[in-house]
Design a protein around this motif. Structure first.
Motif, PDB file in Angstrom:
ATOM      1  N   LEU A  71       0.866  -1.094  -0.072  1.00  9.96           N
ATOM      2  CA  LEU A  71      -0.412  -0.619  -0.168  1.00  9.96           C
ATOM      3  C   LEU A  71       1.403   1.389  -0.292  1.00  9.96           C
ATOM      4  O   LEU A  71       2.079   1.256   0.950  1.00  9.96           O
ATOM      5  CB  LEU A  71      -0.574   0.168   1.072  1.00  9.96           C
ATOM      6  CG  LEU A  71      -1.789  -1.027   1.013  1.00  9.96           C
ATOM      7  CD1 LEU A  71      -2.569  -0.985   2.677  1.00  9.96           C
ATOM      8  CD2 LEU A  71      -3.142  -0.789   0.032  1.00  9.96           C
ATOM      9  N   GLU A  72       0.869   2.332  -1.123  1.00  8.50           N
ATOM     10  CA  GLU A  72       1.219   2.802  -0.484  1.00  8.50           C
ATOM     11  C   GLU A  72       0.496   4.285  -1.216  1.00  8.50           C
ATOM     12  O   GLU A  72      -0.524   4.490  -1.836  1.00  8.50           O
ATOM     13  CB  GLU A  72       2.325   3.031  -2.637  1.00  8.50           C
ATOM     14  CG  GLU A  72       3.447   4.255  -2.369  1.00  8.50           C
ATOM     15  CD  GLU A  72       4.252   4.086  -3.720  1.00  8.50           C
ATOM     16  OE1 GLU A  72       4.861   5.126  -3.892  1.00  8.50           O
ATOM     17  OE2 GLU A  72       4.359   3.058  -3.979  1.00  8.50           O
ATOM     18  N   ALA A  73       1.451   5.792  -0.470  1.00  8.29           N
ATOM     19  CA  ALA A  73       0.791   7.576  -0.502  1.00  8.29           C
ATOM     20  C   ALA A  73       1.568   7.314  -1.222  1.00  8.29           C
ATOM     21  O   ALA A  73       2.317   8.066  -0.663  1.00  8.29           O
ATOM     22  CB  ALA A  73      -0.118   7.360   0.907  1.00  8.29           C
ATOM     23  N   HIS A  74       1.711   7.845  -2.104  1.00  5.62           N
ATOM     24  CA  HIS A  74       2.500   8.319  -3.419  1.00  5.62           C
ATOM     25  C   HIS A  74       2.600  10.720  -3.169  1.00  5.62           C
ATOM     26  O   HIS A  74       0.667   9.993  -4.211  1.00  5.62           O
ATOM     27  CB  HIS A  74       3.090   8.212  -4.969  1.00  5.62           C
ATOM     28  CG  HIS A  74       3.823   8.967  -5.681  1.00  5.62           C
ATOM     29  ND1 HIS A  74       5.037   9.027  -5.458  1.00  5.62           N
ATOM     30  CD2 HIS A  74       3.856   9.853  -6.633  1.00  5.62           C
ATOM     31  CE1 HIS A  74       6.640   9.737  -5.858  1.00  5.62           C
ATOM     32  NE2 HIS A  74       5.385  10.291  -6.709  1.00  5.62           N
ATOM     33  N   VAL A  75       2.832  11.269  -2.262  1.00  9.76           N
ATOM     34  CA  VAL A  75       2.979  12.239  -2.449  1.00  9.76           C
ATOM     35  C   VAL A  75       3.017  13.655  -3.512  1.00  9.76           C
ATOM     36  O   VAL A  75       2.873  14.148  -3.950  1.00  9.76           O
ATOM     37  CB  VAL A  75       3.772  12.801  -1.217  1.00  9.76           C
ATOM     38  CG1 VAL A  75       3.287  13.995  -0.935  1.00  9.76           C
ATOM     39  CG2 VAL A  75       3.281  12.198  -0.186  1.00  9.76           C
ATOM     40  N   GLY A  76       4.148  13.074  -4.301  1.00  8.30           N
ATOM     41  CA  GLY A  76       4.097  13.638  -5.730  1.00  8.30           C
ATOM     42  C   GLY A  76       5.533  14.270  -5.650  1.00  8.30           C
ATOM     43  O   GLY A  76       6.341  13.647  -4.845  1.00  8.30           O
TER      44      GLY A  76
END
Length: 169
Positions: free
Chosen positions: A34-39
């Motif tokens: 699970l990944e939250a790619h902030v940018g």
């Protein structure tokens, strides 16, 4: 004026075009994590990120760091909302402090307060740009809080390159 060998190119700009930022979300990456790619973020800045998460852990959850993080710190978990399908949703708020360019990859853990076996790790990732590489468009849910000035200067102690040589003029 364009010649026969080099025809003119016409460029048109749309004056009312608005770019919509991409929303921050959690997805499973190619490795099954699970990944939250902030940018993209700028170096020497502090950001508040709001990670939306739908889960089945129950109405009370806790978010924490499984190990000490350098860049990402959990600061708050919003009140739980119950969805129509019986799942729950929260927004996990974190502060991200960028201190060097490159890639950030740190983990936060979300766990149920009533059942310790219900937990998941989210990998928070971002790309940190150098200060002179421009201002990236921030995703929805990413907010700049502050900007720290770099302590680096052009001063050197080598003769002929330092401030003391300028004073002698």
């Amino acid at each position: 004026m364009a010649s026969k060998e080099h025809p003119a190119h016409i460029v048109r700009f749309a004056s009312n075009t608005q770019l919509e930022p991409e929303p921050l979300h959690v997805a499973t990456n190619k490795d099954g994590v699970l990944e939250a790619h902030v940018g993209m973020l700028r170096n020497h800045h502090t950001y508040r990120i709001e990670i939306p998460r739908t889960h089945t852990f129950g109405p009370q959850i806790t978010a924490h760091h499984p190990q000490p993080n350098i860049y990402v710190r959990v600061s708050d978990v919003s009140s739980t909302q119950t969805e129509a399908d019986g799942s729950f949703s929260n927004v996990i708020t974190c502060h991200v402090k960028t201190i060097k360019e490159g890639n950030i990859a740190e983990t936060i853990t979300i766990s149920s307060d009533s059942d310790e076996s219900k937990c998941e790790e989210i990998l928070v990732t971002a790309t940190v740009l150098l200060t002179n590489q421009g201002n990236p468009m921030l995703k929805t849910g990413v907010h700049m809080l502050s900007h720290e000035h770099s302590e680096e200067t052009d001063f050197t102690e080598w003769p002929g390159h330092g401030k003391e040589d300028q004073d002698d003029d």
